[in-house]
Design a protein around this motif. Structure first.
Motif, PDB file in Angstrom:
ATOM      1  N   GLY A 447     -34.938  37.637  14.829  1.00 52.65           N
ATOM      2  CA  GLY A 447     -35.398  36.839  15.955  1.00 52.65           C
ATOM      3  C   GLY A 447     -36.310  37.621  16.877  1.00 52.65           C
ATOM      4  N   ARG A 448     -36.846  36.931  17.867  1.00 51.66           N
ATOM      5  CA  ARG A 448     -37.751  37.583  18.812  1.00 51.66           C
ATOM      6  C   ARG A 448     -37.083  38.706  19.593  1.00 51.66           C
ATOM      7  NH1 ARG A 448     -40.941  32.403  21.574  1.00 51.66           N
ATOM      8  NH2 ARG A 448     -41.955  31.666  19.650  1.00 51.66           N
ATOM      9  N   ASP A 449     -35.800  38.557  19.813  1.00 45.40           N
ATOM     10  CA  ASP A 449     -35.070  39.591  20.553  1.00 45.40           C
ATOM     11  C   ASP A 449     -34.584  40.730  19.660  1.00 45.40           C
ATOM     12  OD1 ASP A 449     -33.300  38.114  19.095  1.00 45.40           O
ATOM     13  OD2 ASP A 449     -31.998  37.557  20.758  1.00 45.40           O
ATOM     14  N   GLY A 450     -35.003  40.731  18.376  1.00 42.07           N
ATOM     15  CA  GLY A 450     -34.605  41.787  17.446  1.00 42.07           C
ATOM     16  C   GLY A 450     -33.284  41.539  16.751  1.00 42.07           C
ATOM     17  N   VAL A 451     -32.619  40.447  17.078  1.00 39.02           N
ATOM     18  CA  VAL A 451     -31.334  40.113  16.445  1.00 39.02           C
ATOM     19  C   VAL A 451     -31.573  39.634  15.018  1.00 39.02           C
ATOM     20  CG1 VAL A 451     -29.321  38.602  16.525  1.00 39.02           C
ATOM     21  CG2 VAL A 451     -30.259  39.544  18.646  1.00 39.02           C
ATOM     22  N   LYS A 452     -30.836  40.202  14.082  1.00 35.68           N
ATOM     23  CA  LYS A 452     -30.932  39.753  12.691  1.00 35.68           C
ATOM     24  C   LYS A 452     -29.891  38.654  12.453  1.00 35.68           C
ATOM     25  CE  LYS A 452     -32.539  44.257  11.028  1.00 35.68           C
ATOM     26  NZ  LYS A 452     -33.926  43.824  10.810  1.00 35.68           N
ATOM     27  N   TYR A 453     -30.236  37.690  11.571  1.00 28.72           N
ATOM     28  CA  TYR A 453     -29.298  36.603  11.354  1.00 28.72           C
ATOM     29  C   TYR A 453     -29.568  35.904  10.019  1.00 28.72           C
ATOM     30  CZ  TYR A 453     -33.134  33.469  12.716  1.00 28.72           C
ATOM     31  OH  TYR A 453     -34.335  32.803  12.768  1.00 28.72           O
ATOM     32  N   ASN A 454     -28.513  35.277   9.500  1.00 31.69           N
ATOM     33  CA  ASN A 454     -28.588  34.313   8.400  1.00 31.69           C
ATOM     34  C   ASN A 454     -28.026  32.992   8.900  1.00 31.69           C
ATOM     35  OD1 ASN A 454     -28.608  36.884   6.614  1.00 31.69           O
ATOM     36  ND2 ASN A 454     -28.852  35.246   5.102  1.00 31.69           N
ATOM     37  N   THR A 455     -28.636  31.886   8.473  1.00 26.44           N
ATOM     38  CA  THR A 455     -28.067  30.571   8.781  1.00 26.44           C
ATOM     39  C   THR A 455     -27.347  30.034   7.556  1.00 26.44           C
ATOM     40  OG1 THR A 455     -30.108  29.431   8.151  1.00 26.44           O
ATOM     41  CG2 THR A 455     -29.861  30.055  10.473  1.00 26.44           C
ATOM     42  N   GLU A 457     -24.722  26.422   6.122  1.00 25.90           N
ATOM     43  CA  GLU A 457     -24.560  24.972   6.259  1.00 25.90           C
ATOM     44  C   GLU A 457     -23.852  24.588   7.552  1.00 25.90           C
ATOM     45  OE1 GLU A 457     -23.991  22.965   1.981  1.00 25.90           O
ATOM     46  OE2 GLU A 457     -22.634  24.680   2.286  1.00 25.90           O
ATOM     47  N   ARG A 458     -22.919  25.440   8.003  1.00 24.41           N
ATOM     48  CA  ARG A 458     -22.124  25.077   9.181  1.00 24.41           C
ATOM     49  C   ARG A 458     -22.070  26.204  10.220  1.00 24.41           C
ATOM     50  NH1 ARG A 458     -19.573  23.037   4.683  1.00 24.41           N
ATOM     51  NH2 ARG A 458     -18.176  24.827   4.471  1.00 24.41           N
ATOM     52  N   GLY A 459     -23.199  26.862  10.412  1.00 22.08           N
ATOM     53  CA  GLY A 459     -23.233  27.916  11.430  1.00 22.08           C
ATOM     54  C   GLY A 459     -24.148  29.050  11.044  1.00 22.08           C
ATOM     55  N   LYS A 460     -23.993  30.208  11.706  1.00 24.37           N
ATOM     56  CA  LYS A 460     -24.805  31.366  11.367  1.00 24.37           C
ATOM     57  C   LYS A 460     -24.044  32.650  11.684  1.00 24.37           C
ATOM     58  CE  LYS A 460     -27.583  31.832  15.634  1.00 24.37           C
ATOM     59  NZ  LYS A 460     -28.969  31.899  16.142  1.00 24.37           N
ATOM     60  N   ILE A 461     -24.548  33.747  11.125  1.00 22.59           N
ATOM     61  CA  ILE A 461     -24.008  35.075  11.410  1.00 22.59           C
ATOM     62  C   ILE A 461     -25.158  35.898  11.980  1.00 22.59           C
ATOM     63  CG2 ILE A 461     -22.924  37.153  10.480  1.00 22.59           C
ATOM     64  CD1 ILE A 461     -21.764  35.475   8.231  1.00 22.59           C
ATOM     65  N   THR A 462     -24.910  36.532  13.128  1.00 26.02           N
ATOM     66  CA  THR A 462     -25.915  37.398  13.749  1.00 26.02           C
ATOM     67  C   THR A 462     -25.461  38.848  13.665  1.00 26.02           C
ATOM     68  OG1 THR A 462     -24.886  37.177  15.928  1.00 26.02           O
ATOM     69  CG2 THR A 462     -26.616  35.592  15.353  1.00 26.02           C
ATOM     70  N   TRP A 463     -26.449  39.752  13.775  1.00 29.39           N
ATOM     71  CA  TRP A 463     -26.131  41.183  13.762  1.00 29.39           C
ATOM     72  C   TRP A 463     -26.993  41.912  14.771  1.00 29.39           C
ATOM     73  CZ3 TRP A 463     -28.911  45.629  13.108  1.00 29.39           C
ATOM     74  CH2 TRP A 463     -28.197  46.824  12.942  1.00 29.39           C
ATOM     75  N   THR A 464     -26.363  42.794  15.560  1.00 32.22           N
ATOM     76  CA  THR A 464     -27.071  43.696  16.455  1.00 32.22           C
ATOM     77  C   THR A 464     -26.497  45.099  16.278  1.00 32.22           C
ATOM     78  OG1 THR A 464     -25.507  43.368  18.280  1.00 32.22           O
ATOM     79  CG2 THR A 464     -27.406  41.878  18.172  1.00 32.22           C
ATOM     80  N   PRO A 465     -27.284  46.139  16.555  1.00 31.77           N
ATOM     81  CA  PRO A 465     -26.746  47.502  16.445  1.00 31.77           C
ATOM     82  C   PRO A 465     -25.562  47.745  17.366  1.00 31.77           C
ATOM     83  CG  PRO A 465     -29.153  47.523  16.635  1.00 31.77           C
ATOM     84  CD  PRO A 465     -28.713  46.127  16.905  1.00 31.77           C
ATOM     85  N   GLN A 466     -25.562  47.084  18.516  1.00 37.19           N
ATOM     86  CA  GLN A 466     -24.481  47.313  19.467  1.00 37.19           C
ATOM     87  C   GLN A 466     -23.199  46.556  19.098  1.00 37.19           C
ATOM     88  OE1 GLN A 466     -27.521  45.943  20.358  1.00 37.19           O
ATOM     89  NE2 GLN A 466     -28.486  47.903  20.935  1.00 37.19           N
ATOM     90  N   GLY A 467     -23.360  45.306  18.690  1.00 36.16           N
ATOM     91  CA  GLY A 467     -22.181  44.466  18.469  1.00 36.16           C
ATOM     92  C   GLY A 467     -21.810  44.229  17.023  1.00 36.16           C
ATOM     93  N   GLY A 468     -22.647  44.675  16.063  1.00 37.01           N
ATOM     94  CA  GLY A 468     -22.368  44.433  14.669  1.00 37.01           C
ATOM     95  C   GLY A 468     -22.568  42.971  14.300  1.00 37.01           C
ATOM     96  N   ALA A 469     -21.889  42.540  13.248  1.00 37.74           N
ATOM     97  CA  ALA A 469     -22.038  41.160  12.752  1.00 37.74           C
ATOM     98  C   ALA A 469     -21.031  40.240  13.412  1.00 37.74           C
ATOM     99  CB  ALA A 469     -21.845  41.139  11.238  1.00 37.74           C
ATOM    100  N   LYS A 470     -21.535  39.063  13.840  1.00 39.99           N
ATOM    101  CA  LYS A 470     -20.665  38.078  14.496  1.00 39.99           C
ATOM    102  C   LYS A 470     -20.923  36.694  13.918  1.00 39.99           C
ATOM    103  CE  LYS A 470     -20.209  40.504  18.902  1.00 39.99           C
ATOM    104  NZ  LYS A 470     -20.442  40.443  20.372  1.00 39.99           N
ATOM    105  N   VAL A 471     -19.850  35.990  13.622  1.00 42.47           N
ATOM    106  CA  VAL A 471     -19.951  34.627  13.107  1.00 42.47           C
ATOM    107  C   VAL A 471     -20.086  33.671  14.291  1.00 42.47           C
ATOM    108  CG1 VAL A 471     -18.815  32.836  11.754  1.00 42.47           C
ATOM    109  CG2 VAL A 471     -18.563  35.250  11.112  1.00 42.47           C
ATOM    110  N   GLU A 472     -21.085  32.792  14.262  1.00 43.24           N
ATOM    111  CA  GLU A 472     -21.305  31.856  15.366  1.00 43.24           C
ATOM    112  C   GLU A 472     -21.269  30.414  14.865  1.00 43.24           C
ATOM    113  OE1 GLU A 472     -24.977  32.921  17.211  1.00 43.24           O
ATOM    114  OE2 GLU A 472     -24.282  34.923  17.776  1.00 43.24           O
TER     115      GLU A 472
END
Length: 472
Positions: A447-455, A457-472
């Motif tokens: 993303g524009r803010d540098g956050v990596k993610y996959n989408t 069917e029913r949500g997405k997972i994001t990743w940041t160096p500080q917080g790691g991977a999070k299911v949203e």
């Protein structure tokens, strides 16, 4: 002046190495005397029976059955990637949570009913509490990615020799043998599809412990390997050398591990003394010789590396490893001994030995004929992402709602928007969130803010160096 300082250090190191060598050399035929016999005690005189006194009534007392030891329990799980997971196991013996990382077997997902042999990899003297040295210093994750074995990486155990200590020290109640032999196995077999076919290997302190644990628990391990281990612990001068190492490796006291040098516990844990109990175990022993090698930086002194402490330690490893191998030979116990013509006590050599030992380990674990046998599956053969995935590891296989296939650099899935790749830490978070999220609808994006993610069917997972991977 600078050259003089280096030379002085070099001379000191050479002297230390010579002392270490002479200490062990004097134990080339260690005095393995039997313990002194206990003094005989005369039996007290038995009182004469009084014929007029009735005999006491016979009483029978049933002793209460011993309570079973409390079982270890899992308190937390964290997925680093789809094939690397950390499990925190509460050890009743140590009354603390121990992190154990597992590199899951190649066919973990493609063959969900299969079980796999296990290979435990032990760390060195300066083991950290957050990560195994094998993960920090070698390519272990990549090396085992195409192999059908669960690799077990206990985390922690600084200066512990992975044994049961007589007393706590520095706030740690080390009971590692109990943990590795009695507490952890049921969790690995019940929850992580491991069989009871086991191997163990380690470097330096971990190499000593691998041979020690295999000998103290005959038949528990099919394979044991020591890379630059110290394989004599109780011969003349060795308890003092171990005490120096433990003091240097975190300020621990070997008296709290095995007691004074005269304590029988030293011999009870000495691989050399216990060698006869290794009959039937596939054995691999290796060491360098302290001379500057391909992974060392040469000093100003010919043949001497700048890794000064590593020189003396590898000399000590070479001598004790040779004596241990000679002991095996005398007992008629086969083993593979690999003596490198150079090299100090440092990680690149242990990564090399890990790869060299694998064919023997594979044979002992029943994986001698195991090979990667796959081609890109029909559902993915036209997917453009495949060219960046580094080669397949498994055939294509079914997942709920679609198909999947494992590659070196990630897993690819069919989905409503065509084949999509999920990998890295996002791939790890996806393992436990699959049922909730469904199939992927995008490859990894930034993303524009540098956050990596996959989408999905029913949500997405994001990743940041500080917080790691999070299911949203």
């Amino acid at each position: 002046m600078k050259i003089w300082t280096k030379a002085a250090k070099a001379r000191r190191t050479a002297a230390c190495a010579a002392v270490a060598f002479s200490l062990v050399a004097t134990g080339a035929s260690p005095a393995l005397a039997d313990p002194a016999p206990k003094p005989q005690q005369s039996e007290p005189a038995k009182p004469k029976a009084d014929k007029n006194k009735p005999a006491p009534a016979a009483t029978s007392k049933k002793s209460a059955p011993a309570k079973p030891a409390p079982a270890a329990t899992v308190t937390k799980t964290f997925w680093y990637s789809a094939h690397r997971v950390a499990v925190w196991v509460h050890s009743p013996a140590m009354n603390t949570d121990i992190q154990v990382q597992i590199l899951l077997a190649r066919d973990w997902f493609s063959n969900p009913s299969a079980k796999f042999p296990q290979l435990t990899m032990l760390d060195g003297l300066r083991a950290q509490d957050d990560q195994s040295g094998w993960m920090i210093n070698t390519n272990i994750e990549q090396f085992y990615s195409d192999k059908n074995v669960n690799v077990i990486l206990p985390v922690g155990g600084e200066s512990s020799f992975y044994t049961n200590w007589k007393e706590p020290d520095r706030g740690k109640n080390y009971q590692w043998e109990t943990f590795l032999i009695h507490e952890l196995p049921s969790i690995l077999e019940k929850d992580w599809r491991s069989t009871d076919v086991r191997g163990i290997e380690g470097l330096s302190m971990g190499g000593s412990a691998a041979m020690m644990l295999a000998a103290r628990n005959p038949g528990f391990y099919k394979f044991a390997a020591s890379f630059s281990g110290i394989l004599q612990l109780s011969s003349y001068g060795m308890p003092q050398a171990i005490q120096f190492a433990l003091r240097d490796g975190g300020g621990y006291d070997s008296m709290k591990m095995f007691g004074p040098p005269s304590d029988p516990a030293w011999k009870e844990h000495d691989p050399y003394v216990l060698a006869k109990k290794l009959r039937g175990t596939s054995l691999y022993i290796s060491s360098g010789n302290g001379v500057v090698g391909p992974y060392d930086k040469p000093s100003d002194i010919p043949m001497l590396a700048t890794n000064y402490s590593g020189v003396g330690l590898e000399v000590l490893s070479r001598v004790t490893s040779q004596q241990f191998a000679a002991r095996l030979n005398k007992l008629g116990i086969p083993g593979q001994a690999v003596y490198r013509p150079s090299g100090t006590h440092t990680w690149p050599y242990w990564q090399f030995e890990m790869t060299q030992a694998w064919p023997q380990a594979a044979g002992a674990l029943g994986l001698g004929n195991d090979k990667v046998a796959c081609k890109v599956g029909g559902a993915f053969v036209k997917a453009p992402q495949v060219k960046d995935l580094g080669g397949c590891l498994t055939p294509e296989y079914a997942v709920p709602g679609g198909r999947a296939q494992d590659f070196r650099n990630g897993r690819i899935f069919t989905g409503p928007k065509g084949p999509k790749v999920v990998g890295g830490a996002i791939g790890g978070a996806y393992v436990s969130a699959f049922d909730r999220l469904g199939l992927p609808t995008s490859d990894e994006k930034t993303g524009r803010d540098g956050v990596k993610y996959n989408t999905f069917e029913r949500g997405k997972i994001t990743w940041t160096p500080q917080g790691g991977a999070k299911v949203e």
